[in-house]
Scaffold this active site. Structure first.
Site, PDB file in Angstrom:
ATOM      1  N   GLY A  26      94.464 -47.467  55.268  1.00 28.92           N
ATOM      2  CA  GLY A  26      93.429 -48.217  55.982  1.00 28.92           C
ATOM      3  C   GLY A  26      92.416 -48.787  55.002  1.00 28.92           C
ATOM      4  N   HIS A  48      78.321 -33.699  51.940  1.00 30.05           N
ATOM      5  CA  HIS A  48      78.295 -35.133  52.242  1.00 30.05           C
ATOM      6  C   HIS A  48      77.866 -35.302  53.696  1.00 30.05           C
ATOM      7  CE1 HIS A  48      79.262 -39.310  51.886  1.00 30.05           C
ATOM      8  NE2 HIS A  48      80.275 -39.270  52.733  1.00 30.05           N
TER       9      HIS A  48
HETATM   10  P1  NAI Z   1      90.809 -46.437  58.508  1.00 29.57           P
HETATM   11  O1  NAI Z   1      90.902 -46.212  59.958  1.00 29.57           O
HETATM   12  O2  NAI Z   1      90.635 -47.803  57.988  1.00 29.57           O
HETATM   13  O3  NAI Z   1      92.106 -45.817  57.783  1.00 29.57           O
HETATM   14  C1  NAI Z   1      92.613 -44.563  58.095  1.00 29.57           C
HETATM   15  C2  NAI Z   1      94.124 -44.666  58.050  1.00 29.57           C
HETATM   16  O4  NAI Z   1      94.685 -43.356  58.207  1.00 29.57           O
HETATM   17  C3  NAI Z   1      94.700 -45.542  59.166  1.00 29.57           C
HETATM   18  O5  NAI Z   1      95.448 -46.608  58.629  1.00 29.57           O
HETATM   19  C4  NAI Z   1      95.583 -44.577  59.951  1.00 29.57           C
HETATM   20  O6  NAI Z   1      96.746 -45.171  60.475  1.00 29.57           O
HETATM   21  C5  NAI Z   1      95.906 -43.539  58.891  1.00 29.57           C
HETATM   22  N1  NAI Z   1      96.394 -42.275  59.428  1.00 29.57           N
HETATM   23  C6  NAI Z   1      95.985 -41.636  60.540  1.00 29.57           C
HETATM   24  N2  NAI Z   1      96.713 -40.500  60.704  1.00 29.57           N
HETATM   25  C7  NAI Z   1      97.573 -40.445  59.676  1.00 29.57           C
HETATM   26  C8  NAI Z   1      98.580 -39.525  59.290  1.00 29.57           C
HETATM   27  N3  NAI Z   1      98.836 -38.419  60.020  1.00 29.57           N
HETATM   28  N4  NAI Z   1      99.286 -39.783  58.180  1.00 29.57           N
HETATM   29  C9  NAI Z   1      99.047 -40.882  57.434  1.00 29.57           C
HETATM   30  N5  NAI Z   1      98.113 -41.800  57.756  1.00 29.57           N
HETATM   31  C10 NAI Z   1      97.380 -41.575  58.859  1.00 29.57           C
HETATM   32  O7  NAI Z   1      89.626 -45.488  57.985  1.00 29.57           O
HETATM   33  P2  NAI Z   1      88.868 -45.573  56.594  1.00 29.57           P
HETATM   34  O8  NAI Z   1      87.666 -46.392  56.724  1.00 29.57           O
HETATM   35  O9  NAI Z   1      89.849 -45.874  55.534  1.00 29.57           O
HETATM   36  O10 NAI Z   1      88.357 -44.048  56.447  1.00 29.57           O
HETATM   37  C11 NAI Z   1      89.286 -43.020  56.257  1.00 29.57           C
HETATM   38  C12 NAI Z   1      88.585 -41.662  56.231  1.00 29.57           C
HETATM   39  O11 NAI Z   1      87.738 -41.573  55.084  1.00 29.57           O
HETATM   40  C13 NAI Z   1      87.671 -41.394  57.434  1.00 29.57           C
HETATM   41  O12 NAI Z   1      87.757 -40.038  57.798  1.00 29.57           O
HETATM   42  C14 NAI Z   1      86.290 -41.703  56.893  1.00 29.57           C
HETATM   43  O13 NAI Z   1      85.273 -41.034  57.592  1.00 29.57           O
HETATM   44  C15 NAI Z   1      86.423 -41.178  55.487  1.00 29.57           C
HETATM   45  N6  NAI Z   1      85.462 -41.728  54.540  1.00 29.57           N
HETATM   46  C16 NAI Z   1      84.955 -40.849  53.627  1.00 29.57           C
HETATM   47  C17 NAI Z   1      84.105 -41.281  52.652  1.00 29.57           C
HETATM   48  C18 NAI Z   1      83.633 -40.314  51.624  1.00 29.57           C
HETATM   49  O14 NAI Z   1      82.734 -40.668  50.853  1.00 29.57           O
HETATM   50  N7  NAI Z   1      84.178 -39.128  51.540  1.00 29.57           N
HETATM   51  C19 NAI Z   1      83.660 -42.670  52.586  1.00 29.57           C
HETATM   52  C20 NAI Z   1      84.295 -43.532  53.557  1.00 29.57           C
HETATM   53  C21 NAI Z   1      85.160 -43.057  54.513  1.00 29.57           C
HETATM   54  C1  2OP Z   2      80.163 -42.885  54.032  1.00 22.83           C
HETATM   55  O1  2OP Z   2      79.314 -42.160  53.490  1.00 22.83           O
HETATM   56  C2  2OP Z   2      81.273 -42.599  56.182  1.00 22.83           C
HETATM   57  O2  2OP Z   2      81.326 -40.886  54.583  1.00 22.83           O
HETATM   58  C3  2OP Z   2      81.290 -42.250  54.768  1.00 22.83           C
HETATM   59  O3  2OP Z   2      80.117 -44.119  53.996  1.00 22.83           O
END
Ligand code: NAI
Ligand code: 2OP
Length: 309
Positions: free
Chosen positions: A12, A176
């Site tokens: 994603g 976080h």
């Molecule tokens: P997104 O929705 O764009 O991408 C997530 C992807 O995971 C989707 O394409 C989905 O189909 C896929 N997915 C779902 N279940 C799956 C499985 N069982 N196996 C393989 N793929 C699977 O979301 P985005 O924006 O990429 O965020 C992803 C995660 O990262 C979220 O939990 C978000 O909160 C987190 N995040 C964490 C950050 C950090 O600093 N730690 C910063 C930004 C996002």
């Molecule tokens: C962020 O800090 C949602 O964890 C994600 O942007």
């Protein structure tokens, strides 16, 4: 020499952008895996076709099959639900617990020697889960949050002072979430602590904006950030694969450091080949230490809640 192999689970916003950074930096061959059929294949092909323009080589595979991830050096886990406006990272707990458990089991089966870099939220809790499910040693499971939170802090300081972000360094500890602990005393502009350059009121405002940094973007964008999160992950992957011994704030497993035991919390670590080489303990004032412990308590509460699900 064998090229490094990086698998990114979840193609994603964060996963695909991370693949882009990894490609441009030529960190190794990249496998993008998602449950959605066709999507990771399409993104990998599109990425490969930007190589001739941007002058990078590499093998880019999009897949729905974990066999293609076999023998990965680093696996980045971004699969899961992202926040929508009005949601906290904690609201994602139940859905993402199921996803991360399944994903980590499949990754471990095919890459028993990999280093896992977790991104899925709630971050520190999902990293804890990844360690538990994988059975990997603590040096091979870590979470990305502090690099991003520090990058936000650095950006806001640079904007405030009208200086290059390259001169600004910052330190953010803790989980976080809203309880994260930006440390102005350890944040500098060309070596000068920001406490010498900005008033307390301005620093407090920047600290608050950093804590709300993810939320601010969710409110604007309708989903969570991905450019800076993906760049932050790529910096960690680079540190590992190139054995850079970078000192970066990451979610690492603590066993007594900072008075915290058996929990993943953001702290400065030395990151290089093999993963976490050292947790670095810096001196904290009573107030900073209390804030870090409040943050750790919030992470522990979430870990306990996850165990009940
Ligand atoms: P997104 O929705 O764009 O991408 C997530 C992807 O995971 C989707 O394409 C989905 O189909 C896929 N997915 C779902 N279940 C799956 C499985 N069982 N196996 C393989 N793929 C699977 O979301 P985005 O924006 O990429 O965020 C992803 C995660 O990262 C979220 O939990 C978000 O909160 C987190 N995040 C964490 C950050 C950090 O600093 N730690 C910063 C930004 C996002
Ligand atoms: C962020 O800090 C949602 O964890 C994600 O942007």
């Amino acid at each position: 020499m064998r090229r490094h192999k990086i698998s990114i689970i979840g193609a994603g916003n964060v996963g695909a952008t991370c693949a882009h950074w990894a490609a441009v930096k030529e960190l190794g061959d990249v496998v993008l895996l998602d449950v959605i059929e066709g999507m990771p294949q399409g993104k990998a092909l599109d990425l490969a076709q930007s190589g001739p323009v941007e002058d990078f080589d590499g093998v880019f595979v999009g897949t729905n099959d974990y066999k293609d991830t076999a023998g990965s050096d680093v696996i980045v886990i971004t699969s899961g639900m992202a926040r929508k406006p009005g949601m906290t990272r904690e609201d994602l707990l139940e859905a993402n617990k199921q996803i991360v458990t399944k994903v980590v089991s499949s990754c471990v089966e095919h890459s028993p020697g990999a280093i896992l870099v977790v991104v899925t939220n709630p971050l520190d809790t999902m990293t804890y889960l990844a360690k538990h499910v994988s059975g990997f040693p603590k040096n091979r499971v870590l979470g990305q949050a502090g690099v991003l939170d520090s990058a936000r802090f650095r950006t806001f300081v640079a904007m405030e002072l009208g200086v290059s972000v390259e001169n600004v360094h910052a330190c953010v500890l803790g989980g976080h979430g809203d309880t994260m602990v930006p440390l102005p005393r350890y944040s500098t502009v060309a070596g000068i602590p920001i406490t010498h350059l900005l008033s307390k009121e301005r620093i407090d405002a920047i600290v608050e904006r950093t804590r709300d940094g993810g939320g601010e973007i969710v409110r604007l964008l309708g989903t969570s950030a991905y450019y800076a999160p993906a760049a932050s992950v790529a910096e960690m992957v680079e540190a590992i694969l190139l054995d850079q011994n970078r000192i970066l704030p990451c979610s690492a497993y603590l066993q007594g450091q900072y008075g915290i035991d058996g929990l993943y919390v953001g702290v400065p670590i030395k990151l290089g080949a093999g993963g976490v080489k050292q947790v670095i303990e810096i001196e904290l004032t009573d107030e900073e230490r209390a804030a870090l412990h409040r943050s750790a308590a919030a992470v522990r509460e979430l870990v306990e809640a996850m165990k009940q699900l």
